[in-house]
Design a protein around this motif. Sequence first.
Motif, PDB file in Angstrom:
ATOM      1  N   ARG A 104      71.225  52.722  24.041  1.00 47.26           N
ATOM      2  CA  ARG A 104      70.526  51.965  25.098  1.00 47.26           C
ATOM      3  C   ARG A 104      70.309  53.075  26.333  1.00 47.26           C
ATOM      4  O   ARG A 104      70.996  53.981  26.468  1.00 47.26           O
ATOM      5  CB  ARG A 104      71.080  50.741  25.699  1.00 47.26           C
ATOM      6  N   PHE A 105      69.441  52.989  27.318  1.00 50.76           N
ATOM      7  CA  PHE A 105      69.147  53.553  28.363  1.00 50.76           C
ATOM      8  C   PHE A 105      69.111  52.612  29.488  1.00 50.76           C
ATOM      9  O   PHE A 105      68.474  51.538  29.687  1.00 50.76           O
ATOM     10  CB  PHE A 105      67.500  54.050  28.254  1.00 50.76           C
ATOM     11  N   ASP A 106      69.947  52.947  30.512  1.00 51.96           N
ATOM     12  CA  ASP A 106      70.445  52.255  31.610  1.00 51.96           C
ATOM     13  C   ASP A 106      69.584  52.820  32.821  1.00 51.96           C
ATOM     14  O   ASP A 106      68.682  53.665  32.653  1.00 51.96           O
ATOM     15  CB  ASP A 106      71.836  51.942  31.953  1.00 51.96           C
ATOM     16  N   ARG A 107      70.225  52.493  34.003  1.00 47.94           N
ATOM     17  CA  ARG A 107      69.787  53.457  35.164  1.00 47.94           C
ATOM     18  C   ARG A 107      69.732  54.826  35.482  1.00 47.94           C
ATOM     19  O   ARG A 107      68.915  55.537  35.596  1.00 47.94           O
ATOM     20  CB  ARG A 107      70.513  52.868  36.530  1.00 47.94           C
ATOM     21  N   SER A 108      70.745  55.151  34.618  1.00 47.45           N
ATOM     22  CA  SER A 108      70.566  56.806  34.375  1.00 47.45           C
ATOM     23  C   SER A 108      69.709  57.278  33.376  1.00 47.45           C
ATOM     24  O   SER A 108      69.313  56.429  32.542  1.00 47.45           O
ATOM     25  CB  SER A 108      72.000  57.359  34.166  1.00 47.45           C
ATOM     26  N   SER A 109      69.285  58.493  33.295  1.00 44.80           N
ATOM     27  CA  SER A 109      68.377  58.774  32.429  1.00 44.80           C
ATOM     28  C   SER A 109      69.033  59.278  31.106  1.00 44.80           C
ATOM     29  O   SER A 109      68.444  59.474  29.922  1.00 44.80           O
ATOM     30  CB  SER A 109      67.412  60.016  32.699  1.00 44.80           C
ATOM     31  N   TRP A 110      70.466  59.376  30.931  1.00 43.51           N
ATOM     32  CA  TRP A 110      71.079  59.569  29.770  1.00 43.51           C
ATOM     33  C   TRP A 110      71.424  58.249  28.950  1.00 43.51           C
ATOM     34  O   TRP A 110      71.625  57.252  29.256  1.00 43.51           O
ATOM     35  CB  TRP A 110      72.342  60.376  30.022  1.00 43.51           C
ATOM     36  N   ALA A 111      71.327  58.560  27.740  1.00 45.27           N
ATOM     37  CA  ALA A 111      71.502  57.588  26.611  1.00 45.27           C
ATOM     38  C   ALA A 111      73.159  57.120  26.577  1.00 45.27           C
ATOM     39  O   ALA A 111      74.161  58.073  26.901  1.00 45.27           O
ATOM     40  CB  ALA A 111      71.237  57.767  25.326  1.00 45.27           C
ATOM     41  N   ARG A 112      73.188  55.919  26.342  1.00 44.28           N
ATOM     42  CA  ARG A 112      74.630  55.222  25.885  1.00 44.28           C
ATOM     43  C   ARG A 112      74.649  54.795  24.749  1.00 44.28           C
ATOM     44  O   ARG A 112      73.622  54.166  24.251  1.00 44.28           O
ATOM     45  CB  ARG A 112      74.983  54.311  27.143  1.00 44.28           C
ATOM     46  N   ALA A 113      75.721  55.182  23.885  1.00 43.31           N
ATOM     47  CA  ALA A 113      75.769  54.648  22.560  1.00 43.31           C
ATOM     48  C   ALA A 113      76.737  53.350  22.740  1.00 43.31           C
ATOM     49  O   ALA A 113      77.986  53.591  23.109  1.00 43.31           O
ATOM     50  CB  ALA A 113      76.492  55.509  21.644  1.00 43.31           C
ATOM     51  N   GLN A 114      76.193  52.452  22.073  1.00 46.16           N
ATOM     52  CA  GLN A 114      76.809  51.090  22.107  1.00 46.16           C
ATOM     53  C   GLN A 114      77.638  50.999  20.809  1.00 46.16           C
ATOM     54  O   GLN A 114      77.045  50.902  19.576  1.00 46.16           O
ATOM     55  CB  GLN A 114      75.841  49.833  21.915  1.00 46.16           C
ATOM     56  N   LEU A 115      78.871  50.954  20.799  1.00 51.12           N
ATOM     57  CA  LEU A 115      79.991  50.912  19.758  1.00 51.12           C
ATOM     58  C   LEU A 115      80.130  49.553  19.202  1.00 51.12           C
ATOM     59  O   LEU A 115      79.934  48.670  20.133  1.00 51.12           O
ATOM     60  CB  LEU A 115      81.260  51.945  20.189  1.00 51.12           C
ATOM     61  N   ARG A 116      80.443  49.493  18.048  1.00 49.38           N
ATOM     62  CA  ARG A 116      80.856  48.097  17.341  1.00 49.38           C
ATOM     63  C   ARG A 116      82.102  47.459  18.165  1.00 49.38           C
ATOM     64  O   ARG A 116      82.178  46.318  18.080  1.00 49.38           O
ATOM     65  CB  ARG A 116      80.885  48.453  15.936  1.00 49.38           C
TER      66      ARG A 116
END
Length: 134
Positions: free
Chosen positions: A91-103
Motif C-alpha cells: 500500500r501507498f500512504d502519505r509517504s511516497s514509499w510503499a508499505r508491505a502489509q504483513l499477514r
Amino acid sequence: MPSRRAPAESTVKPAVIRMSPMAHFASGFLALGLLVMITMFPTWGAVCMVLPILASYAIVRLRTVAGRDTVTARTLLGSRTVSWTEVDGLRFDRSSWARAQLRDGSDMLLPAVTFSMLPLLAEASGGRVPNPYK
C-alpha cells in the motif's frame, strides 16, 4: 539465430532498489545553507553540520532488496527480511514509499519503492507482486 529463452529461476538476480545518488546534492545544499549558521552561531552551527552527514548516510543506507522468495528492507539502524508468503499486499500512504502489509497485521516500510518501481518488484518476485502497468 539463437532462441531467446526466459532465464532460469535460479539465475534471476534480486532487485536492489535504492534512492537516487543525485539526492546527495540536496545534502550538499543543506551543508551550504548551514555554513551561514556557523558564522552567526559558531557552536550550534558546527553541531548542525552533522545533519548533512546523516542525510548522506541515509541516502547510502536505505534500500529494498527483492528476491524471488524474500524481500529485505534496510533502514538506518538495521534490516528486516520477510518471505513473500508473509506479505498480504502493498500500500501507498502519505509517504511516497510503499508499505508491505504483513499477514500478522503489522506493516513494513519498503525504502525507495515507489509506484513506478512495481514492475521491477513484480519481475524480481516472480509475479508475487502484480504489475499494475500490464
